[in-house]
Write an enzyme that holds these catalytic residues in place. Sequence first.
Site, short mmCIF file in Angstrom:
data_model
loop_
_atom_site.label_atom_id
_atom_site.label_comp_id
_atom_site.label_asym_id
_atom_site.label_seq_id
_atom_site.Cartn_x
_atom_site.Cartn_y
_atom_site.Cartn_z
N ASP A 215 4.77 1.92 -5.56
CA ASP A 215 5.40 0.73 -6.35
C ASP A 215 5.26 1.01 -7.80
O ASP A 215 5.13 -0.09 -8.37
CB ASP A 215 4.77 -0.57 -5.77
CG ASP A 215 3.46 -0.48 -6.00
OD1 ASP A 215 2.80 0.32 -6.46
OD2 ASP A 215 2.70 -1.69 -5.55
N ASP A 291 -11.16 1.00 -5.67
CA ASP A 291 -11.24 0.76 -6.90
C ASP A 291 -12.42 0.05 -7.77
O ASP A 291 -12.67 0.56 -8.75
CB ASP A 291 -9.73 0.11 -7.44
CG ASP A 291 -9.38 -1.06 -6.64
OD1 ASP A 291 -10.12 -1.27 -5.49
OD2 ASP A 291 -8.49 -1.76 -6.91
#
Length: 449
Positions: A215, A291
């Site tokens: 994306d 993350d």
Amino acid sequence: MVPRTARSLCDIRFLLLLAAAAFIYIQVRLFATQSEYADRLAAAEKAESQCTSHTRSLIDQISMQQEKIVLLEESKKVRDEEYYQLKTLVRALEKRNLEALISKNEVPVAAVVIMACNRPDYLQRTVDSILKYHSSVSSKFPLFVSQDGTNPDVKSKALSYSQITYMQHVDLEPVHTERPGELIAYYKIARHYKWALDELFTKHNFNRVIILEDDMEIAPDFFDYFEATSTLLDNDKTIMAVSSWNDNGQVQFVHDPETLYRSDFFPGLGWMLTKSTWEELSPKWPKAYWDDWVRLKEVHKDRQFIRPEICRTYNFGEHGSSMGQFFKQYLEPIKLNDVHVDWKSADVSYLREDKYLVLFRKIVSDAKPVHGPDAVPTAHNLDVDVRIQYSDQRDFERLARQFGIFEEWKDGIPRTAYKGVVVFRYNRTQRRIFLVGPDSLRQLGIKHS
């Protein structure tokens, strides 16, 4: 007087009578016992017959199951053979694609992998953005799409690009979340990342990999930016990764496309790391939330990250695993660089740890200190760089809210911070605002004024 002979005869008759009665009693008891035994024997024979019948039924069922197992084993052998043939074919195709994509006379700067799952329309937008700027550097940056799962539209879309090597991660292991209510998507994403990076670093033996998601659009100088910083990443072991992202990269907070920063906060969203760093991370890769895991101090171990002032990636993923979190406020207004920067001639050595500390110390020291409850209104009215000190996380969040930048912290570090200092431009101008932590001046070697 009764004669003795008569009395003896009477005794004998009495004894015979008793003996006859005892015999009859014994015969009656014996008959009753035999009758009871016969009943029990009949019941036992009936039970044995039922047991035998049930056993035969079980044997028949086991025999049928064994036949099914044999058939399943034969089917599995056929499928295993088909899988092996397909795997061999995929490896041959990957090798052929790599040979076509990589010049034998040129070592790639980095492999670029697009992490995809089930959004073919997003994947197309991302790939089309990349291919705009890729043809001239195709041998330096071989392209991969790594798909998690079996969505046929994603696979078809990825295979439709001749410039791309396709990889597929099919994980059939069940996901067990560690806390109730967690989304299993974050666990699957972490598994996919580990698998893809192991493939690229170990199987394909790349020295560096750039990770994108399905994306993202890239800036025109995306590849030149990463090439310019690749040597810095190799040589400065205090740098863990190079990112193309600035969390406070909204259009109102940026100005200079050439400015790069060091940060203690991992930005992600288009980032490059080395094989040696991955070899350190891979064995302890987390089950989920990879993350945020990288953002832990115990993981990055005081190493820092390079980030640009103006982003080289744009995240358009309003719909995905994070369900649009922060999209309208922080992601949609991000400015994607559209200015040509001659990175081939740029000197990025100022980002080395020793040089950068001196440089950053000077610009923070030169900024005008602003104090008190009216610090933010005062900063708005000044035409120079200013610095405002915050006392703790809550105080930082108050200031960040007034300026409109990211308020979030991870493991004691605000987004984009270096030594606790968060810097951003004021209203698209050259002016900089420095939000300075309670210990930042000491870490920078600046005396309190």
